[in-house]
Design a protein around this motif. Structure first.
Motif, mmCIF file in Angstrom:
data_model
loop_
_atom_site.group_PDB
_atom_site.id
_atom_site.type_symbol
_atom_site.label_atom_id
_atom_site.label_comp_id
_atom_site.label_asym_id
_atom_site.label_seq_id
_atom_site.Cartn_x
_atom_site.Cartn_y
_atom_site.Cartn_z
ATOM 1 N N GLY A 1 -3.575 -15.622 -6.917
ATOM 2 C CA GLY A 1 -3.540 -14.174 -6.780
ATOM 3 C C GLY A 1 -2.198 -13.734 -6.230
ATOM 4 O O GLY A 1 -1.322 -14.545 -5.922
ATOM 5 N N LEU B 1 -0.255 -11.968 -3.215
ATOM 6 C CA LEU B 1 -0.437 -11.686 -1.796
ATOM 7 C C LEU B 1 -0.299 -10.200 -1.500
ATOM 8 O O LEU B 1 -0.974 -9.675 -0.624
ATOM 9 N N ASP B 2 0.541 -9.502 -2.262
ATOM 10 C CA ASP B 2 0.673 -8.049 -2.111
ATOM 11 C C ASP B 2 -0.675 -7.351 -2.279
ATOM 12 O O ASP B 2 -1.003 -6.437 -1.534
ATOM 13 N N ASP B 3 -1.453 -7.795 -3.261
ATOM 14 C CA ASP B 3 -2.751 -7.162 -3.520
ATOM 15 C C ASP B 3 -3.710 -7.350 -2.358
ATOM 16 O O ASP B 3 -4.436 -6.428 -1.985
ATOM 17 N N VAL B 4 -3.726 -8.527 -1.773
ATOM 18 C CA VAL B 4 -4.626 -8.805 -0.649
ATOM 19 C C VAL B 4 -4.220 -7.991 0.582
ATOM 20 O O VAL B 4 -5.061 -7.370 1.239
ATOM 21 N N ILE B 5 -2.931 -7.957 0.870
ATOM 22 C CA ILE B 5 -2.457 -7.211 2.037
ATOM 23 C C ILE B 5 -2.698 -5.722 1.849
ATOM 24 O O ILE B 5 -3.167 -5.031 2.763
ATOM 25 N N ASN B 6 -2.394 -5.198 0.675
ATOM 26 C CA ASN B 6 -2.583 -3.765 0.434
ATOM 27 C C ASN B 6 -4.054 -3.384 0.397
ATOM 28 O O ASN B 6 -4.409 -2.266 0.740
ATOM 29 N N TRP B 7 -4.925 -4.294 -0.017
ATOM 30 C CA TRP B 7 -6.358 -4.019 0.050
ATOM 31 C C TRP B 7 -6.765 -3.837 1.513
ATOM 32 O O TRP B 7 -7.493 -2.901 1.853
ATOM 33 N N GLY B 8 -6.295 -4.718 2.381
ATOM 34 C CA GLY B 8 -6.624 -4.595 3.804
ATOM 35 C C GLY B 8 -6.015 -3.345 4.421
ATOM 36 O O GLY B 8 -6.658 -2.647 5.205
ATOM 37 N N LYS C 1 -2.537 1.019 -2.161
ATOM 38 C CA LYS C 1 -2.808 -0.199 -2.928
ATOM 39 C C LYS C 1 -1.708 -0.517 -3.931
ATOM 40 O O LYS C 1 -1.546 -1.657 -4.337
#
Length: 183
Positions: A29, A31-38, A167
Motif C-alpha cells: 500500500g 503510506l500516504d494513504d494510511v497517514i492521511n486516513w488517520g 485524504k
C-alpha cells in the motif's frame, strides 16, 4: 527492497504471491494513504464562535448529532492542539488580528472552515464599516459552509469535504501549500 531491485508492479505482485504461498502475510500500500486516513478521521477543531453560528456548532456536540461519529469529537480551546479552525459568525475589524494570531499559533498542516453568511461574505452586515467582508480576506479558507445560520447537517457536509481534501494531500514527497510565498 533496494531501488535497483525494483522492476515493475507485476514483479512486486509476483513476489507478494510467493511470500503469501509460503505463509508470510504481506500487504502492499501507499503510506500516504494510511497517514492521511488517520489525519482525516481525527481532525480537532478550534472553535472561534462570535455569534449565532456558534450555537449551531454546539448542537453538533449534543447527543442528537454527535460529531464524535465522524472524528471531530475533540473540540480544542488551544490553537496549539487544533488541526482546523471553524470561524463561526461575524468577524469585526477589531477581532480580525486576534483571529489571525490564533491561526498563526496553529501547527501545520492547518485548515480553515468559514461557517455562516457572516464568515463567508459579511452576511447581513455586508455594507458595514466595521465588519470583515469574508474571513478569506485574512485567512486562506479551505471550505465554505453557507447559511444563516447553517443547519448541523450543513456543518457535517462541510467537515466531510475537508476530510476528503485531507485524504488527497501528500504527506511524503511534497506539501500542498495554500499561503503565497513572500518574495
Amino acid at each position: 527492497m533496494k531501488y535497483e531491485d525494483f522492476k515493475d508492479n507485476e514483479y512486486l505482485e509476483k513476489m507478494v504471491t510467493e511470500l503469501n504461498a509460503s505463509g508470510a502475510n504481506v500487504l502492499l500500500g501507499v503510506l500516504d494513504d494510511v497517514i492521511n486516513w488517520g489525519r482525516s478521521n481525527s481532525l480537532w477543531p478550534l472553535t472561534f464562535a462570535t455569534s449565532c453560528c456558534g450555537i449551531e456548532f454546539m448542537a453538533l456536540g449534543a447527543a442528537r448529532y454527535d460529531m464524535a461519529r465522524f472524528g471531530f469529537e475533540v473540540a480544542r480551546a488551544s490553537p496549539r492542539q487544533a488541526d482546523m479552525i471553524m470561524v463561526c459568525g461575524t468577524i469585526t475589524d477589531k477581532m480580525a488580528p486576534v483571529l489571525k494570531r490564533l491561526y498563526d499559533q496553529m501547527a501545520d498542516p492547518k485548515y480553515v472552515i468559514a461557517v455562516g453568511g457572516c464568515a463567508v461574505g459579511g452576511g447581513p452586515f455586508t455594507k458595514s464599516y466595521h465588519v470583515v467582508q469574508g474571513v478569506d480576506q485574512i485567512l486562506p479558507v479551505d471550505v465554505y459552509i453557507p447559511g444563516c445560520p447553517p443547519r448541523p447537517e450543513a456543518f457535517y457536509y462541510g467537515m466531510m469535504q475537508l476530510q476528503r481534501k485531507v485524504k488527497l494531500e501528500k504527506f511524503f514527497g511534497g506539501v500542498n501549500r495554500k499561503e503565497k510565498k513572500e518574495k
